[in-house]
Design a protein around this motif. Structure first.
Motif, PDB file in Angstrom:
ATOM      1  N   GLY A   1       0.770  -1.227   0.000  1.00 52.03           N
ATOM      2  CA  GLY A   1       0.000   0.000   0.000  1.00 52.03           C
ATOM      3  C   GLY A   1       0.803   1.278   0.000  1.00 52.03           C
ATOM      4  O   GLY A   1       0.271   2.354   0.287  1.00 52.03           O
ATOM      5  N   GLU A   2       2.099   1.194  -0.306  1.00 49.50           N
ATOM      6  CA  GLU A   2       2.945   2.376  -0.354  1.00 49.50           C
ATOM      7  C   GLU A   2       3.563   2.528  -1.740  1.00 49.50           C
ATOM      8  O   GLU A   2       3.845   1.542  -2.420  1.00 49.50           O
ATOM      9  N   ALA A   3       3.781   3.753  -2.136  1.00 49.50           N
ATOM     10  CA  ALA A   3       4.478   3.998  -3.398  1.00 49.50           C
ATOM     11  C   ALA A   3       5.921   3.538  -3.281  1.00 49.50           C
ATOM     12  O   ALA A   3       6.535   3.642  -2.212  1.00 49.50           O
ATOM     13  N   TYR A   4       6.459   3.025  -4.387  1.00 48.60           N
ATOM     14  CA  TYR A   4       7.875   2.649  -4.390  1.00 48.60           C
ATOM     15  C   TYR A   4       8.723   3.903  -4.228  1.00 48.60           C
ATOM     16  O   TYR A   4       8.495   4.921  -4.882  1.00 48.60           O
ATOM     17  N   ARG A   5       9.697   3.839  -3.349  1.00 50.10           N
ATOM     18  CA  ARG A   5      10.552   5.001  -3.130  1.00 50.10           C
ATOM     19  C   ARG A   5      11.979   4.567  -2.872  1.00 50.10           C
ATOM     20  O   ARG A   5      12.237   3.649  -2.089  1.00 50.10           O
ATOM     21  N   ASP A   6      12.903   5.241  -3.545  1.00 52.81           N
ATOM     22  CA  ASP A   6      14.321   4.974  -3.355  1.00 52.81           C
ATOM     23  C   ASP A   6      15.066   6.283  -3.597  1.00 52.81           C
ATOM     24  O   ASP A   6      15.308   6.676  -4.743  1.00 52.81           O
ATOM     25  N   ASN A   7      15.384   6.990  -2.518  1.00 51.45           N
ATOM     26  CA  ASN A   7      16.189   8.202  -2.623  1.00 51.45           C
ATOM     27  C   ASN A   7      16.844   8.479  -1.280  1.00 51.45           C
ATOM     28  O   ASN A   7      16.685   7.726  -0.321  1.00 51.45           O
ATOM     29  N   ASP A   8      17.576   9.566  -1.205  1.00 53.67           N
ATOM     30  CA  ASP A   8      18.201   9.997   0.038  1.00 53.67           C
ATOM     31  C   ASP A   8      17.530  11.294   0.469  1.00 53.67           C
ATOM     32  O   ASP A   8      17.105  12.099  -0.376  1.00 53.67           O
ATOM     33  N   ARG A   9      17.492  11.540   1.774  1.00 56.39           N
ATOM     34  CA  ARG A   9      16.622  12.599   2.274  1.00 56.39           C
ATOM     35  C   ARG A   9      17.201  13.263   3.510  1.00 56.39           C
ATOM     36  O   ARG A   9      17.888  12.640   4.318  1.00 56.39           O
ATOM     37  N   ILE A  10      16.896  14.554   3.651  1.00 56.53           N
ATOM     38  CA  ILE A  10      17.150  15.324   4.866  1.00 56.53           C
ATOM     39  C   ILE A  10      15.875  16.104   5.162  1.00 56.53           C
ATOM     40  O   ILE A  10      15.238  16.607   4.243  1.00 56.53           O
ATOM     41  N   ALA A  11      15.520  16.226   6.430  1.00 56.10           N
ATOM     42  CA  ALA A  11      14.403  17.090   6.824  1.00 56.10           C
ATOM     43  C   ALA A  11      14.874  17.996   7.948  1.00 56.10           C
ATOM     44  O   ALA A  11      15.442  17.531   8.938  1.00 56.10           O
ATOM     45  N   VAL A  12      14.679  19.297   7.791  1.00 55.50           N
ATOM     46  CA  VAL A  12      15.049  20.258   8.823  1.00 55.50           C
ATOM     47  C   VAL A  12      13.855  21.151   9.110  1.00 55.50           C
ATOM     48  O   VAL A  12      13.047  21.430   8.233  1.00 55.50           O
ATOM     49  N   ILE A  13      13.729  21.583  10.341  1.00 56.28           N
ATOM     50  CA  ILE A  13      12.688  22.521  10.722  1.00 56.28           C
ATOM     51  C   ILE A  13      13.337  23.883  10.863  1.00 56.28           C
ATOM     52  O   ILE A  13      14.132  24.104  11.784  1.00 56.28           O
ATOM     53  N   ASP A  14      13.008  24.784   9.957  1.00 57.12           N
ATOM     54  CA  ASP A  14      13.681  26.079   9.934  1.00 57.12           C
ATOM     55  C   ASP A  14      12.705  27.166   9.486  1.00 57.12           C
ATOM     56  O   ASP A  14      12.543  27.423   8.288  1.00 57.12           O
ATOM     57  N   PRO A  15      12.029  27.820  10.428  1.00 59.49           N
ATOM     58  CA  PRO A  15      11.063  28.873  10.065  1.00 59.49           C
ATOM     59  C   PRO A  15      11.702  30.027   9.296  1.00 59.49           C
ATOM     60  O   PRO A  15      11.058  30.612   8.418  1.00 59.49           O
ATOM     61  N   LEU A  16      12.949  30.368   9.605  1.00 57.36           N
ATOM     62  CA  LEU A  16      13.598  31.482   8.917  1.00 57.36           C
ATOM     63  C   LEU A  16      13.878  31.150   7.456  1.00 57.36           C
ATOM     64  O   LEU A  16      13.713  31.992   6.566  1.00 57.36           O
ATOM     65  N   LEU A  17      14.299  29.912   7.196  1.00 56.67           N
ATOM     66  CA  LEU A  17      14.521  29.488   5.815  1.00 56.67           C
ATOM     67  C   LEU A  17      13.204  29.482   5.054  1.00 56.67           C
ATOM     68  O   LEU A  17      13.126  29.940   3.906  1.00 56.67           O
ATOM     69  N   ALA A  18      12.156  28.966   5.684  1.00 55.78           N
ATOM     70  CA  ALA A  18      10.834  28.952   5.044  1.00 55.78           C
ATOM     71  C   ALA A  18      10.372  30.367   4.729  1.00 55.78           C
ATOM     72  O   ALA A  18       9.849  30.639   3.643  1.00 55.78           O
ATOM     73  N   GLU A  19      10.586  31.290   5.655  1.00 55.93           N
ATOM     74  CA  GLU A  19      10.175  32.673   5.437  1.00 55.93           C
ATOM     75  C   GLU A  19      10.984  33.308   4.308  1.00 55.93           C
ATOM     76  O   GLU A  19      10.438  34.044   3.475  1.00 55.93           O
ATOM     77  N   GLY A  20      12.296  33.021   4.254  1.00 61.48           N
ATOM     78  CA  GLY A  20      13.129  33.578   3.197  1.00 61.48           C
ATOM     79  C   GLY A  20      12.698  33.115   1.821  1.00 61.48           C
ATOM     80  O   GLY A  20      12.650  33.913   0.871  1.00 61.48           O
ATOM     81  N   LEU A  21      12.368  31.831   1.689  1.00 62.76           N
ATOM     82  CA  LEU A  21      11.893  31.308   0.414  1.00 62.76           C
ATOM     83  C   LEU A  21      10.556  31.942   0.030  1.00 62.76           C
ATOM     84  O   LEU A  21      10.325  32.291  -1.132  1.00 62.76           O
ATOM     85  N   TRP A  22       9.679  32.087   1.007  1.00 65.85           N
ATOM     86  CA  TRP A  22       8.351  32.658   0.755  1.00 65.85           C
ATOM     87  C   TRP A  22       8.449  34.120   0.329  1.00 65.85           C
ATOM     88  O   TRP A  22       7.835  34.539  -0.654  1.00 65.85           O
ATOM     89  N   GLU A  23       9.230  34.890   1.039  1.00 62.98           N
ATOM     90  CA  GLU A  23       9.326  36.325   0.771  1.00 62.98           C
ATOM     91  C   GLU A  23      10.114  36.626  -0.501  1.00 62.98           C
ATOM     92  O   GLU A  23      10.009  37.722  -1.049  1.00 62.98           O
ATOM     93  N   SER A  24      10.898  35.673  -0.986  1.00 64.47           N
ATOM     94  CA  SER A  24      11.724  35.924  -2.176  1.00 64.47           C
ATOM     95  C   SER A  24      10.898  36.042  -3.453  1.00 64.47           C
ATOM     96  O   SER A  24      11.413  36.493  -4.476  1.00 64.47           O
TER      97      SER A  24
END
Length: 238
Positions: free
Chosen positions: A77-100
């Motif tokens: 019941g899951e999609a096939y997936r094969d990759n490498d990943r990083i997840a970070v929680i960064d409100p300032l980075l999110a805001e910078g991308l949004w405001e750009s």
């Protein structure tokens, strides 16, 4: 078939681990262009990042270190997936991308009477080496907090072909060299597996599409040469 993206993202948030990486300051972009792909809710933005900005993100992500991500596969019941990943929680980075530039682009977009207010602070980076891909899946809508829900996926290609030199590119074609990338297209489907759009990775280009109940089935095709890097977040509405 849904992937495990949002589940893993929530687990990362619950862990309380926040990034201490000093990301580059993203310069505001003027006159960003929207290329619509068969739908008002599926579009690309060329030159959302310059090649130099994209390379800086790759270097920062590599310094953190990627972790392989797979799945149980369609039989479970899951999609096939094969990759490498990083997840970070960064409100300032999110805001910078949004405001750009994204804030202006989403100024007139409404979903269920809600307006776009910013990006999910859970920022993910994907790396696809040769042979790696993400099978057909949909992206789930996520309730970030009461009254705040995601409705769009944001993908920003950090590797791929270079955009033609233009006023939005700020001469980035003369910047750092980019390894050739072949494959890795993001492909969208309608009913009966009809291809709606094929988006080839282009350095700095953003791809946005509606997710949740009206998300189109899509996949990331296998990379056949080079390395594909992608930045991922979600547009939140309130």
């Amino acid at each position: 078939m849904a992937g495990r993206e949002d589940e893993l993202g929530r687990k990362k948030k619950k862990s309380g681990k926040e990034t201490t990486v000093n990301w580059l300051n993203i310069k505001p972009k003027k006159d960003l262009q929207i290329n619509r792909l068969k739908s008002n809710h599926l579009f690309t933005i060329p030159n959302f990042l310059t090649a130099c900005e994209a390379k800086a993100f790759i270097e920062a992500a590599e310094a953190i270190g990627f972790t392989h991500q797979g799945s149980l596969g369609p039989a479970n019941g899951e999609a096939y997936r094969d990759n490498d990943r990083i997840a970070v929680i960064d409100p300032l980075l999110a805001e910078g991308l949004w405001e750009s530039g994204l804030k202006k682009i989403f100024a007139d977009i409404r979903i269920n009477g809600m307006a776009a207010v910013g990006l999910n602070s859970n920022i993910r980076f994907y790396r696809y080496n040769v042979g790696q891909h993400f099978g057909q899946h949909i992206d789930e809508s996520v309730l970030l907090e009461p009254g705040l829900r995601t409705y769009y996926t944001l993908l920003v290609y950090l590797s791929g072909n270079l955009c033609p030199r233009g006023k939005n590119n700020s001469g980035s074609n003369t910047g750092p060299s980019v390894q050739p990338l072949v494959g890795g297209e993001t492909v969208f489907y309608e009913r009966k597996q009809r291809v709606v759009a094929e988006v080839a990775p282009t350095v700095g280009m953003a791809l946005l599409h509606l997710h949740g109940a009206k998300c189109m089935l899509h996949e990331a095709r296998a990379v056949t040469k080079g390395v594909k890097y992608v930045l991922r977040s979600d547009v939140a509405f309130a």
